[in-house]
Scaffold this motif. Structure first.
Motif, short mmCIF file in Angstrom:
data_model
loop_
_atom_site.label_atom_id
_atom_site.label_comp_id
_atom_site.label_asym_id
_atom_site.label_seq_id
_atom_site.Cartn_x
_atom_site.Cartn_y
_atom_site.Cartn_z
N UNK A 102 -16.40 -30.85 -34.24
CA UNK A 102 -15.12 -30.27 -34.67
C UNK A 102 -14.34 -29.76 -33.47
N UNK A 103 -13.04 -30.03 -33.46
CA UNK A 103 -12.19 -29.49 -32.40
C UNK A 103 -10.90 -28.93 -32.99
N UNK A 104 -10.34 -27.98 -32.28
CA UNK A 104 -9.12 -27.32 -32.74
C UNK A 104 -7.91 -28.20 -32.50
N UNK A 105 -7.02 -28.25 -33.53
CA UNK A 105 -5.77 -28.99 -33.42
C UNK A 105 -4.64 -28.07 -33.00
N UNK A 106 -4.50 -26.94 -33.68
CA UNK A 106 -3.41 -26.00 -33.41
C UNK A 106 -3.73 -24.66 -34.04
N UNK A 107 -3.08 -23.61 -33.54
CA UNK A 107 -3.18 -22.29 -34.16
C UNK A 107 -2.16 -22.11 -35.27
N UNK A 108 -1.22 -23.04 -35.37
CA UNK A 108 -0.20 -22.97 -36.40
C UNK A 108 -0.79 -23.40 -37.75
N UNK A 109 -0.13 -22.96 -38.84
CA UNK A 109 -0.45 -23.39 -40.20
C UNK A 109 -1.78 -22.85 -40.72
N UNK A 110 -2.41 -21.95 -40.00
CA UNK A 110 -3.69 -21.40 -40.45
C UNK A 110 -3.46 -20.23 -41.41
N UNK A 111 -4.54 -19.83 -42.09
CA UNK A 111 -4.42 -18.83 -43.14
C UNK A 111 -3.91 -17.49 -42.61
N UNK A 112 -4.43 -17.04 -41.48
CA UNK A 112 -4.05 -15.71 -41.02
C UNK A 112 -2.66 -15.66 -40.41
N UNK A 159 -9.96 -32.92 -42.02
CA UNK A 159 -9.00 -31.96 -41.48
C UNK A 159 -9.09 -30.69 -42.30
N UNK A 160 -9.24 -29.55 -41.64
CA UNK A 160 -9.37 -28.29 -42.34
C UNK A 160 -8.44 -27.23 -41.81
N UNK A 161 -7.83 -26.48 -42.73
CA UNK A 161 -6.95 -25.37 -42.37
C UNK A 161 -7.75 -24.09 -42.49
N UNK A 162 -8.22 -23.60 -41.35
CA UNK A 162 -9.12 -22.47 -41.34
C UNK A 162 -8.42 -21.13 -41.30
N UNK A 163 -9.20 -20.11 -40.96
CA UNK A 163 -8.68 -18.75 -40.94
C UNK A 163 -7.67 -18.55 -39.81
N UNK A 164 -7.99 -19.11 -38.63
CA UNK A 164 -7.15 -18.86 -37.46
C UNK A 164 -6.59 -20.13 -36.82
N UNK A 165 -7.02 -21.29 -37.28
CA UNK A 165 -6.57 -22.53 -36.65
C UNK A 165 -6.79 -23.70 -37.60
N UNK A 166 -6.21 -24.84 -37.23
CA UNK A 166 -6.44 -26.10 -37.92
C UNK A 166 -7.47 -26.88 -37.11
N UNK A 167 -8.46 -27.44 -37.81
CA UNK A 167 -9.57 -28.10 -37.14
C UNK A 167 -9.70 -29.54 -37.65
N UNK A 168 -10.19 -30.43 -36.78
CA UNK A 168 -10.36 -31.83 -37.14
C UNK A 168 -11.74 -32.31 -36.69
N UNK A 169 -12.30 -33.23 -37.48
CA UNK A 169 -13.51 -33.92 -37.09
C UNK A 169 -13.32 -35.39 -37.44
N UNK A 170 -13.37 -36.26 -36.43
CA UNK A 170 -13.09 -37.68 -36.64
C UNK A 170 -14.35 -38.43 -37.05
N UNK A 171 -14.14 -39.42 -37.91
CA UNK A 171 -15.22 -40.26 -38.41
C UNK A 171 -15.71 -41.19 -37.30
#
Length: 428
Positions: A401-411, A380-392
């Motif tokens: 990788x797919x986007x989870x939400x636009x919330x909680x991101x750096x920008x 799980x990564x908190x990117x510049x514009x969105x939170x992204x996930x990649x499942x094992x």
């Protein structure tokens, strides 16, 4: 922040939590420190301490993740919490197996109890100690943990202060006894331990299911065994390596971990040094065997840098043995554990989450944790514009990788790391 001063999973990976440290150290230390505890198997959720309160992001892997407000406290504007002064953690305080919020504030320790129904009680002061103005505890000098030292199912407070290690026992009901100095060692003045030079962990070294103290000092790795009553035996040197003066190990260059690499229930030592990955296996009696270079990768000579490339030890295949995962320049690299403390070849398994894709240690936290409850760690990564996930995929590779939400991101201006932090935890 400080993710429950202790991080212990079914894999028995134990790390100091990053939020005990000041902002000035975060870049140097983030790579070999977990942000929060993810206890046992289960679906981890995001817990985020923002400017105005604490929120949780749930159903991360679903098509409809949801953001909930938990409490309007423990935040920059709600309560005056500052990352450079106040440590915040998540741990089970009541023994009901639900993590509670614990904050080491300006004048004392504050607790908000998890009600078990997606709500939390109002924060209350439970102890006038271990705080900035109550005991003169400083983020840049003193580490604080929450850990069940006595096997009672409730976390005690463990602090590495000026004079050594102090413990405040959990009396139940969210109440704590006054702190007691239990060990004159591992402290700022007692032994000369420094956050920017010496790592300190709580980990089960003997397989007793009790957390011992492990410290990487100037010349030796030292262990103080847990007596089972909230006290510790005197520290003993167990190996002369992995330290500044023996091996040239530096906090700002060489991540070190304690993790079970063989599946025997006892933590081993693993370090990403200059020449690659070095391992010292637990001898089964609380000591450690010879240090061996097991992988010529993930080291500084191979171009890995603490301020650019996070590295973790996590179970990627469900066999309860720690594998290696690194966020390099080109993406995510994995080396699977052979089950005996050695590792297979390093493979680039995902061309994302790397510095070439715009991810930075300073702005973009990345986590490796079980998000699905299958026993294999996901990303799980908190990117510049969105939170992204990649499942094992269950074999040490990962789905796209797919986007989870636009919330909680750096920008989203609220989530600059000098004022806020995010972690992963099982809240239910």
């Amino acid at each position: 922040m400080h993710a429950a001063g202790r991080v212990q999973s079914s894999l028995k990976i134990n790390q100091v939590c990053v939020h005990s440290y000041s902002r000035s150290f975060r870049t140097d230390l983030t790579l070999n420190l977990f942000e929060a505890p993810v206890s046992g198997r289960g679906s981890a959720e995001v817990l985020a301490f923002g400017l105005h309160g604490v929120v949780t992001l749930r159903n991360i892997t679903s098509s409809n993740p949801q953001l909930f407000n938990i409490i309007n406290d423990f935040a920059f504007y709600k309560g005056g919490w500052r990352t450079e002064r106040h440590v915040r953690m998540v741990a089970d305080i009541t023994g009901d197996r639900n993590p509670d919020i614990v904050g080491f504030g300006e004048h004392g320790v504050h607790v908000s109890i998890n009600n078990g129904d997606n709500t939390f009680s109002p924060a209350r002061n439970v102890l006038n100690s271990f705080a900035f103005s109550a005991g003169n505890w400083r983020v840049e000098k003193h580490i604080r943990f929450l850990a069940d030292l006595r096997g009672v199912g409730r976390c005690d407070i463990v602090g590495f202060g000026d004079r050594g290690v102090s413990v405040s026992q959990n009396n139940g009901g969210g109440h704590f006894s006054p702190p007691t100095l239990v060990l004159v060692d591992f402290g700022f003045n007692a032994g000369g331990w420094r956050i920017d030079r010496h790592l300190r962990f709580l980990a089960d070294v003997t397989g007793s299911n009790r957390l011992d103290i492990v410290g990487f000092g100037e010349r030796s790795v030292c262990v103080a065994r847990n007596n089972g009553d909230g006290t510790f035996a005197p520290a003993q040197a167990v190996i002369n390596d992995f330290c500044i003066d023996v091996g040239g190990w530096r906090v700002n260059h060489h991540p070190r971990f304690l993790a079970d690499l063989t599946g025997d229930g006892k933590v081993d030592i693993i370090g990403c040094g200059a020449g690659g990955v070095y391992v010292s296996l637990n001898d089964g009696h609380g000591g450690f065997g010879p240090v061996k270079l097991v992988l010529s990768d993930f080291g500084t000579h191979q171009g890995w840098k603490v301020d650019q490339h996070p590295r973790f030890v996590a179970d990627l295949t469900g066999n309860k043995c720690g594998d290696l995962i690194g966020f390099g320049s080109a993406g995510v690299y994995v080396a699977l554990n052979n089950g005996n403390g050695t590792f297979g070849p390093v493979n680039l398994v995902l061309k994302d989450f790397g510095s070439q894709q715009g991810w930075s240690v300073q702005n973009h936290p990345r986590f490796v944790a079980d998000l699905t409850g299958r026993g294999c760690a996901d990303i799980l990564g908190f990117g510049e514009k969105a939170v992204w996930v990649s499942l094992n995929n269950g074999n040490g590779t990962f789905s796209p990788v797919r986007k989870v939400t636009n919330q909680l991101a750096f920008n989203r201006g609220e989530w600059a790391l000098d004022k806020t932090f995010r972690c992963l935890v099982n809240l239910m």
